[in-house]
Write a protein that holds these residues in place. Structure first.
Motif, PDB file in Angstrom:
ATOM      1  N   UNK A 285       0.831  -1.206   0.000  1.00 16.52           N
ATOM      2  CA  UNK A 285       0.000   0.000   0.000  1.00 16.52           C
ATOM      3  C   UNK A 285       0.868   1.261   0.000  1.00 16.52           C
ATOM      4  N   UNK A 286       0.503   2.209  -0.873  1.00 19.62           N
ATOM      5  CA  UNK A 286       1.146   3.530  -0.896  1.00 19.62           C
ATOM      6  C   UNK A 286       0.249   4.504  -0.132  1.00 19.62           C
ATOM      7  N   UNK A 287       0.751   5.678   0.223  1.00 23.96           N
ATOM      8  CA  UNK A 287      -0.128   6.674   0.852  1.00 23.96           C
ATOM      9  C   UNK A 287      -1.308   6.988  -0.077  1.00 23.96           C
ATOM     10  N   UNK A 288      -2.504   7.043   0.493  1.00 19.65           N
ATOM     11  CA  UNK A 288      -3.711   7.240  -0.293  1.00 19.65           C
ATOM     12  C   UNK A 288      -4.324   8.625  -0.078  1.00 19.65           C
ATOM     13  N   UNK A 356      -1.341  12.976  16.215  1.00 17.54           N
ATOM     14  CA  UNK A 356      -0.693  14.284  16.355  1.00 17.54           C
ATOM     15  C   UNK A 356       0.826  14.128  16.332  1.00 17.54           C
ATOM     16  N   UNK A 357       1.317  13.051  16.919  1.00 17.25           N
ATOM     17  CA  UNK A 357       2.773  12.797  16.860  1.00 17.25           C
ATOM     18  C   UNK A 357       3.228  12.594  15.423  1.00 17.25           C
ATOM     19  N   UNK A 358       2.469  11.809  14.669  1.00 16.74           N
ATOM     20  CA  UNK A 358       2.844  11.541  13.267  1.00 16.74           C
ATOM     21  C   UNK A 358       2.835  12.816  12.433  1.00 16.74           C
ATOM     22  N   UNK A 359       1.839  13.665  12.669  1.00 12.81           N
ATOM     23  CA  UNK A 359       1.763  14.917  11.905  1.00 12.81           C
ATOM     24  C   UNK A 359       2.878  15.872  12.335  1.00 12.81           C
ATOM     25  N   UNK A 443     -13.200  18.133  -0.114  1.00  9.60           N
ATOM     26  CA  UNK A 443     -12.426  17.374   0.868  1.00  9.60           C
ATOM     27  C   UNK A 443     -11.563  16.307   0.223  1.00  9.60           C
ATOM     28  N   UNK A 444     -10.301  16.253   0.625  1.00  7.68           N
ATOM     29  CA  UNK A 444      -9.438  15.122   0.262  1.00  7.68           C
ATOM     30  C   UNK A 444      -9.046  14.411   1.555  1.00  7.68           C
ATOM     31  N   UNK A 445      -9.431  13.143   1.665  1.00  8.79           N
ATOM     32  CA  UNK A 445      -9.126  12.374   2.873  1.00  8.79           C
ATOM     33  C   UNK A 445      -7.711  11.808   2.795  1.00  8.79           C
ATOM     34  N   UNK A 446      -7.040  11.790   3.938  1.00 10.22           N
ATOM     35  CA  UNK A 446      -5.676  11.237   3.975  1.00 10.22           C
ATOM     36  C   UNK A 446      -5.213  11.053   5.425  1.00 10.22           C
ATOM     37  N   UNK A 447      -4.029  10.514   5.588  1.00 11.71           N
ATOM     38  CA  UNK A 447      -3.479  10.288   6.928  1.00 11.71           C
ATOM     39  C   UNK A 447      -2.983  11.610   7.522  1.00 11.71           C
ATOM     40  N   UNK A 448      -2.779  11.673   8.838  1.00 11.21           N
ATOM     41  CA  UNK A 448      -2.240  12.891   9.449  1.00 11.21           C
ATOM     42  C   UNK A 448      -0.880  13.290   8.873  1.00 11.21           C
ATOM     43  N   UNK A 449      -0.032  12.322   8.581  1.00 11.16           N
ATOM     44  CA  UNK A 449       1.286  12.649   8.023  1.00 11.16           C
ATOM     45  C   UNK A 449       1.128  13.244   6.627  1.00 11.16           C
ATOM     46  N   UNK A 450       0.220  12.679   5.847  1.00 13.74           N
ATOM     47  CA  UNK A 450      -0.021  13.199   4.493  1.00 13.74           C
ATOM     48  C   UNK A 450      -0.639  14.597   4.539  1.00 13.74           C
ATOM     49  N   UNK A 451      -1.521  14.822   5.511  1.00 11.99           N
ATOM     50  CA  UNK A 451      -2.135  16.150   5.640  1.00 11.99           C
ATOM     51  C   UNK A 451      -1.081  17.173   6.047  1.00 11.99           C
ATOM     52  N   UNK A 452      -0.180  16.763   6.942  1.00 11.46           N
ATOM     53  CA  UNK A 452       0.894  17.654   7.377  1.00 11.46           C
ATOM     54  C   UNK A 452       1.819  17.983   6.195  1.00 11.46           C
ATOM     55  N   UNK A 458       1.702  22.892   0.281  1.00 10.97           N
ATOM     56  CA  UNK A 458       0.648  23.729  -0.288  1.00 10.97           C
ATOM     57  C   UNK A 458      -0.166  22.997  -1.343  1.00 10.97           C
ATOM     58  N   UNK A 459       0.074  21.716  -1.460  1.00 13.50           N
ATOM     59  CA  UNK A 459      -0.665  20.879  -2.426  1.00 13.50           C
ATOM     60  C   UNK A 459      -0.598  19.449  -1.916  1.00 13.50           C
ATOM     61  N   UNK A 460      -1.405  18.597  -2.538  1.00 14.14           N
ATOM     62  CA  UNK A 460      -1.316  17.185  -2.187  1.00 14.14           C
ATOM     63  C   UNK A 460       0.074  16.709  -2.569  1.00 14.14           C
ATOM     64  N   UNK A 461       0.683  15.922  -1.697  1.00 12.02           N
ATOM     65  CA  UNK A 461       2.044  15.467  -2.000  1.00 12.02           C
ATOM     66  C   UNK A 461       2.314  14.142  -1.311  1.00 12.02           C
ATOM     67  N   UNK A 462       3.263  13.413  -1.832  1.00 11.55           N
ATOM     68  CA  UNK A 462       3.636  12.124  -1.252  1.00 11.55           C
ATOM     69  C   UNK A 462       4.560  12.375  -0.057  1.00 11.55           C
ATOM     70  N   UNK A 463       4.076  12.033   1.136  1.00 14.93           N
ATOM     71  CA  UNK A 463       4.851  12.303   2.355  1.00 14.93           C
ATOM     72  C   UNK A 463       6.215  11.628   2.312  1.00 14.93           C
TER      73      UNK A 463
END
Lengths: 468, 215
Positions: A285-288, A356-359, A443-452, A458-463
């Motif tokens: 699985x890759x970040x989604x 919160x730690x991950x972000x 809305x774009x759903x994602x993990x806390x790390x991906x949102x951070x 400033x855009x969707x990006x691969x963490x």
């Protein structure tokens, strides 16, 4: 005869009676009460002249409508304040405990249930909120209900239910770097669809489960409803027991010993049979991120916005076209080229300490992009103070995020935290429905790390690129 | 609860898939205090129109569908939030029956509590009923005989759980029935459970004092 599943065991131990038509009257041990789904239920009780069968089985807290900033020691004005004060009055009138919004135990129902030890393995637990499946992470049979069923539970402590089929989702392998449990559940929903779990109670199992913290298991079970299932569960293990021990409402002394013995036997028997089996290799699985307006419209961040013209099934094609029009996205655009306006880190899905730690690990020493407004909303006051003790609030503030008080916040457009029409948000919440975060919001759903990472870029990006 | 026996008339077609309860009843209206009068907020964003808007009006605002009591929806109708307001709004608007290939499960359960009949049909049968709705030909939904009858006389059977069918036909109140029929069984269960699982009975005093809000 084959063995029993975790779901079978809890179901059987809570059957009050069976009816001729194959339904059962199920006993409900616990009920979390919030301001949105309870007022009409309390009104119904008052009209009947009925009291609560077991006031000790309920805890009330306002989470959806509460403000998350400038939280003065009084209620907000207007409809939101009215709704909260109605809950306060009802809790008092019907004799159930109410947790005020500035109490150290305040938070989103699905965050504080476990924190209080109100949520325990083996219990049946309901709430007038679809994300009640979160509590299944403890090996509880927990599901969301409507307001009418809340009234039934208040009055009778039972619900008439038909037993669901059993689905096992086996998670094999180990997550790669930069990939989190949110990516597992998003990948699962993309795989089986928004209706994939209809009629089934899901049990998550497999080697990857043992590695997941209780917080991660809650994220996993939380979004079972987005795969169509009211129920998502994980069998209790030593991690579960360690989490519960010492919680304010957890059993103590001899009672604890007896309870733990019961909990250790709750897991599905080795010869238990499931009606449906799904397997997912989490190492692949890759970040989604979601691109559409239903959670199944989700892809790896490395992908491009899909083209409806390539979709052969007409209903699905029409749905995709509608989603892309609402989301303002053109087919073929790389997801990592999509610019964002807002970032929301929080909710019953991802508002816990580990989230919160991950972000914070991603934003530490970085700044969020100038055009982005980001908020971090801890799921509970306890999470907030734990994060502050670790200095995470300072990390978020230094990066340019606002640090808020606990509540549902921007997951649901019922409080002050909303998107404006056309605004695009990288969000750790659970639903990308039209208008979910505010009328016209995207809305774009994602993990806390991906949102951070999205906040910084400033855009969707691969963490995983940001890590390097 | 309002009884449901038989409905006839033109059904409104809404063949979109995955229509969630946020679309049926947007979240911001959940602050409204009552369960009545919510029809004005039903599908609010879809029905809201500006003068320059070129898109056709929403199906439920288009004659003859503005008087439909039956909605033919798409796959996975009513997924998402458990908000019963979605059902109250449909009922207030005048919808008494929703036909779809599949439903969000909480929405489905909520319908039966409010005198609305949700019917699950196979994709093929659903397509046949949808075609009637699009052509504005009336259909009959009969809960007693568990059949939908089309104008050409074709009959399409459907299933409803026995107790739910009975509750709708008679307008029964489930809470009342449980309190009358099952109170003894519930007490017996609790007595047993206190013996075998005593930790399930909480002493809320252990949480300490709870407060109020300052109003």
């Amino acid at each position: 005869m084959s063995g029993q599943t975790l779901y079978d065991k809890i179901w059987d131990s809570h059957r009050v009676r069976d009816y001729d038509d194959g339904t059962s009257l199920l006993y409900i041990d616990r009920h979390l009460v919030q301001e949105v789904s309870s007022p009409q239920a309390f009104d119904g009780l008052a009209e009947r002249g009925v009291t609560l069968r077991r006031p000790d089985a309920h805890v009330a807290v306002a989470d959806h409508a509460v403000p998350t900033r400038l939280r003065a020691n009084h209620l907000p004005r207007g409809l939101a304040g009215d709704q909260i004060s109605r809950l306060v009055r009802n809790a008092r009138a019907f004799g159930i405990p109410y947790i005020p919004m500035n109490d150290r135990r305040h938070g989103i129902v699905h965050v504080i249930g476990p924190e209080l030890g109100f949520t325990l393995p083996g219990v049946t637990l309901v709430c007038g909120d679809s994300h009640t499946c979160t509590h299944g992470a403890f090996g509880a049979l927990a599901f969301g209900i409507g307001a009418s069923e809340c009234e039934t539970v208040f009055a009778t402590q039972t619900l008439r239910q038909r037993k669901q089929k059993r689905m096992r989702v086996t998670l094999a392998g180990q997550l790669g770097t930069g990939v989190y449990v949110k990516d597992i559940i998003l990948a699962l929903i993309a795989k089986i669809g928004t209706g994939g779990g209809f009629g089934h109670a899901i049990e998550f199992a497999g080697e990857a489960i043992a590695d997941l913290s209780m917080e991660a298991r809650m994220t996993l079970c939380n979004m079972s409803i987005e795969a169509g299932s009211r129920v998502g569960m994980v069998a209790p293990d030593e991690k579960t027991i360690a989490y519960v021990k010492g919680r304010p409402l957890a059993p103590e002394g001899d009672m604890w010993t007896r309870a733990v013995e019961t909990w250790r036997n709750l897991g599905s028997d080795p010869d238990a049979v499931f009606d449906r089996e799904v397997e997912l290799d989490v190492s692949q699985i890759a970040p989604h991120v979601s691109w559409g307006t239903t959670p199944e419209e989700t892809l790896p961040v490395t992908a491009a916005v899909p083209d409806p013209r390539l979709e052969p099934e007409p209903d699905r094609r029409a749905r995709m076209e509608r989603s892309l029009a609402y989301m303002g996205l053109a087919p073929g655009t790389a997801l990592s080229d999509v610019s964002i306006d807002r970032v929301f880190i929080g909710s019953c899905t991802n508002g816990r300490i580990e989230d919160l730690r991950n972000a914070a690990a991603i934003v530490r020493g970085r700044r969020i992009a100038d055009h982005v407004v980001g908020i971090v909303v801890p799921g509970s006051a306890a999470v907030r103070s734990e994060a502050e003790a670790e200095g995470l609030d300072a990390v978020f503030r230094a990066a340019g995020f606002e640090w808020r008080d606990s509540g549902c916040s921007m997951c649901v457009a019922m409080n002050d935290d909303r998107l404006r029409p056309g605004e695009r948000c990288a969000s750790t919440s659970n639903r990308n429905f039209e208008g979910r975060q505010g009328q016209g919001g995207r809305t774009h759903l994602m993990s806390p790390a991906m949102a951070a990472a999205a906040a910084v870029a400033g855009r969707l990006t691969d963490v995983r690129n940001l890590d390097a | 609860m309002q009884k449901f026996t038989k409905l006839s008339g033109v059904a409104a077609p809404l063949p979109e898939t995955n229509v969630d309860t946020d679309v049926i009843f947007p979240a911001r209206f959940l602050l409204l205090p009552n369960k009545t009068g919510l029809g004005a907020q039903l599908f609010h964003e879809r029905r809201m129109r500006k003068d320059e808007d070129e898109t056709p009006p929403f199906v439920l605002d288009t004659p003859p569908y503005d008087r439909s009591e039956i909605l033919v929806a798409g796959r996975a109708f009513g997924t998402g939030s458990s908000r019963e307001q979605a059902v109250w709004a449909l009922a207030d608007f005048g919808i008494r029956c929703v036909i779809a290939p599949s439903f969000g499960e909480i929405f489905f359960a909520n319908c039966f509590k409010n005198g609305i009949l949700p019917i699950v049909l196979s994709e093929k049968e659903h397509a046949a009923v949808l075609a009637e709705a699009i052509a504005a030909r009336p259909i009959v939904v009969d809960l007693e005989s568990l059949a939908i009858t089309l104008e050409n006389g074709r009959s399409i059977g459907f299933e409803v759980e026995a107790h739910r069918r009975r509750s709708l036909l008679l307008g029964l109140d489930e809470i009342g029935s449980i309190l009358i029929d099952d109170a003894g069984a519930i007490t017996a269960f609790e007595t047993r459970q206190r013996e075998t699982h005593p930790w399930l009975f909480l002493n809320q005093a252990r949480l300490g004092r709870f407060g109020d809000e300052v109003e």
